[in-house]
Design an enzyme around this catalytic site. Sequence first.
Site, PDB file in Angstrom:
ATOM      1  N   TRP A   1     -25.607  80.541 -10.631  1.00 19.88           N
ATOM      2  CA  TRP A   1     -25.747  79.276 -11.368  1.00 19.88           C
ATOM      3  C   TRP A   1     -26.461  78.276 -10.471  1.00 19.88           C
ATOM      4  O   TRP A   1     -26.673  78.550  -9.290  1.00 19.88           O
ATOM      5  CB  TRP A   1     -24.367  78.756 -11.823  1.00 19.88           C
ATOM      6  CG  TRP A   1     -24.476  77.755 -12.943  1.00 19.88           C
ATOM      7  CD1 TRP A   1     -24.373  76.403 -12.856  1.00 19.88           C
ATOM      8  CD2 TRP A   1     -24.775  78.053 -14.318  1.00 19.88           C
ATOM      9  NE1 TRP A   1     -24.576  75.837 -14.101  1.00 19.88           N
ATOM     10  CE2 TRP A   1     -24.836  76.817 -15.014  1.00 19.88           C
ATOM     11  CE3 TRP A   1     -25.001  79.222 -15.031  1.00 19.88           C
ATOM     12  CZ2 TRP A   1     -25.110  76.726 -16.378  1.00 19.88           C
ATOM     13  CZ3 TRP A   1     -25.284  79.128 -16.394  1.00 19.88           C
ATOM     14  CH2 TRP A   1     -25.327  77.890 -17.048  1.00 19.88           C
TER      15      TRP A   1
ATOM     16  N   ASP B   1     -29.498  68.033 -10.453  1.00 19.28           N
ATOM     17  CA  ASP B   1     -29.076  66.826 -11.177  1.00 19.28           C
ATOM     18  C   ASP B   1     -28.082  67.164 -12.305  1.00 19.28           C
ATOM     19  O   ASP B   1     -27.584  68.287 -12.391  1.00 19.28           O
ATOM     20  CB  ASP B   1     -30.310  66.075 -11.704  1.00 19.28           C
ATOM     21  CG  ASP B   1     -31.079  66.859 -12.775  1.00 19.28           C
ATOM     22  OD1 ASP B   1     -30.648  67.959 -13.176  1.00 19.28           O
ATOM     23  OD2 ASP B   1     -32.128  66.346 -13.224  1.00 19.28           O
TER      24      ASP B   1
ATOM     25  N   GLU C   1     -28.957  70.196 -14.069  1.00 14.66           N
ATOM     26  CA  GLU C   1     -28.997  71.397 -13.249  1.00 14.66           C
ATOM     27  C   GLU C   1     -30.434  71.784 -12.918  1.00 14.66           C
ATOM     28  O   GLU C   1     -30.816  72.944 -12.924  1.00 14.66           O
ATOM     29  CB  GLU C   1     -28.212  72.513 -13.957  1.00 14.66           C
ATOM     30  CG  GLU C   1     -26.931  71.915 -14.528  1.00 14.66           C
ATOM     31  CD  GLU C   1     -25.893  72.893 -15.048  1.00 14.66           C
ATOM     32  OE1 GLU C   1     -24.802  72.904 -14.486  1.00 14.66           O
ATOM     33  OE2 GLU C   1     -26.191  73.628 -15.997  1.00 14.66           O
TER      34      GLU C   1
ATOM     35  N   GLU D   1     -24.101  70.219 -28.606  1.00 18.11           N
ATOM     36  CA  GLU D   1     -24.691  69.616 -27.404  1.00 18.11           C
ATOM     37  C   GLU D   1     -25.900  68.769 -27.781  1.00 18.11           C
ATOM     38  O   GLU D   1     -26.053  67.635 -27.355  1.00 18.11           O
ATOM     39  CB  GLU D   1     -25.114  70.747 -26.466  1.00 18.11           C
ATOM     40  CG  GLU D   1     -25.896  70.335 -25.251  1.00 18.11           C
ATOM     41  CD  GLU D   1     -26.413  71.556 -24.502  1.00 18.11           C
ATOM     42  OE1 GLU D   1     -27.461  72.119 -24.914  1.00 18.11           O
ATOM     43  OE2 GLU D   1     -25.768  71.965 -23.520  1.00 18.11           O
TER      44      GLU D   1
HETATM   45  C1  BGC Z   1     -26.146  70.801 -18.971  1.00 21.49           C
HETATM   46  C2  BGC Z   1     -25.094  70.208 -18.048  1.00 21.49           C
HETATM   47  C3  BGC Z   1     -23.703  70.527 -18.561  1.00 21.49           C
HETATM   48  C4  BGC Z   1     -23.551  72.003 -18.867  1.00 21.49           C
HETATM   49  C5  BGC Z   1     -22.233  72.304 -19.536  1.00 21.49           C
HETATM   50  C6  BGC Z   1     -25.873  72.262 -19.196  1.00 21.49           C
HETATM   51  O1  BGC Z   1     -26.825  72.773 -20.105  1.00 21.49           O
HETATM   52  O2  BGC Z   1     -27.432  70.639 -18.399  1.00 21.49           O
HETATM   53  O3  BGC Z   1     -25.235  68.826 -17.971  1.00 21.49           O
HETATM   54  O4  BGC Z   1     -22.787  70.121 -17.591  1.00 21.49           O
HETATM   55  O5  BGC Z   1     -24.576  72.424 -19.721  1.00 21.49           O
HETATM   56  O6  BGC Z   1     -22.055  71.537 -20.683  1.00 21.49           O
END
Ligand code: BGC
Length: 357
Positions: A104, A154, A157, A313
């Site tokens: 990851w 960030d 990610e 999301e």
């Molecule tokens: C996002 C992160 C988030 C993670 C879990 C990723 O796709 O970029 O900000 O913490 O998903 O929700």
Amino acid sequence: MSHSLDVIQRLQSPTGAYPASPTFSAYRGYSWLRDGAFIAEGVSRHGDAAGADAFHTWCARVIGDRAGQVDSLVSRAGRGEPVSPAEMLPTRFTLDGVDGDVDWWDFQLDGYGTWLWALREHSFRQGRAVPGVEKGVRTAARYLTSFWEMPCYDWWEEHVEQRHVATLGAVHAGLRAAIALGVLSGPESAAAGRAVEGIAALVAAEGLVGGRLTKWLGSDAVDASLLACVEPFGLYAADHPVGAATVAEVERQLAVDGGVYRYLADTFYGGGRWVLLAGFLGWNHARAGRREEALRYLDWMAAQATAEGDLPEQVSDRLLAPERLQEWLDRWGTVATPLLWSHGMYLILADELGVRA
Ligand code: BGC
């Protein structure tokens, strides 16, 4: 509203961890400190003190268990030896609190700061300490105090080579929270205070363009994660010219009809509008006294729910890079739904506006 609380409570693991999304292929079985901290803040504001306690106790345990790793990294760095991103604490843990065995983007400092911030908010709201968190708080504070200057991934990610302003804002808030919790030793507290001053000075020197914050030091782009540097992290207050200009510029560049993009060059799932970011923008409007604007974002968030009431999301109707959607559908399946962080942000913004279950 009651559905958001219900989804989060139903899916909270018996260990206390909040899964990011129960069924989404790439997130299943994992808890992020960043997501979890905001989820815990949401339920804490709506009377679920026990759920928030359980999450904070879980965080304190998984971080406190890594005190040996942190102390060894801190002493090596103190001797001037290099430490690499791969050796740092993880971004996400299994629900049992173990480092994952899947690769990851695993060096992100913001979650540790955001956890400390949320723990302080919850403790002060309850008027009591969460029992047994001291070791975890001290470990997180030592970690952030030593390594806040390192580049890391960030919120999204990405870009491990940069120093991200939203990450610095989270660390600033987290170290202030750790000091306020009153469990650091004298020297730990003094060192954390120096780090807080160092972060503010660095951002003021290298993280501003045209009087507003930038995505990373030396960039001129904005990113919606910068909203958190104003409300809730308070790196710049809502009525400070930099705070006000940052919120205004994020809204101008990234908000469309109630939804909020992460940043203009986003291609993840084609770059849709994120439900949780509408929550951050609404939260900033609410704190600045702009109730009507804040309500507009709350309404947009609610309107993105599925027939079952679950919040995704992101939504894929008005994409920044539509030609990049299919590759993510093929790789990871449909957009993460429910995303508990989206529900947590809905609870926070609803509470800010006095909307109760
Ligand atoms: C996002 C992160 C988030 C993670 C879990 C990723 O796709 O970029 O900000 O913490 O998903 O929700």
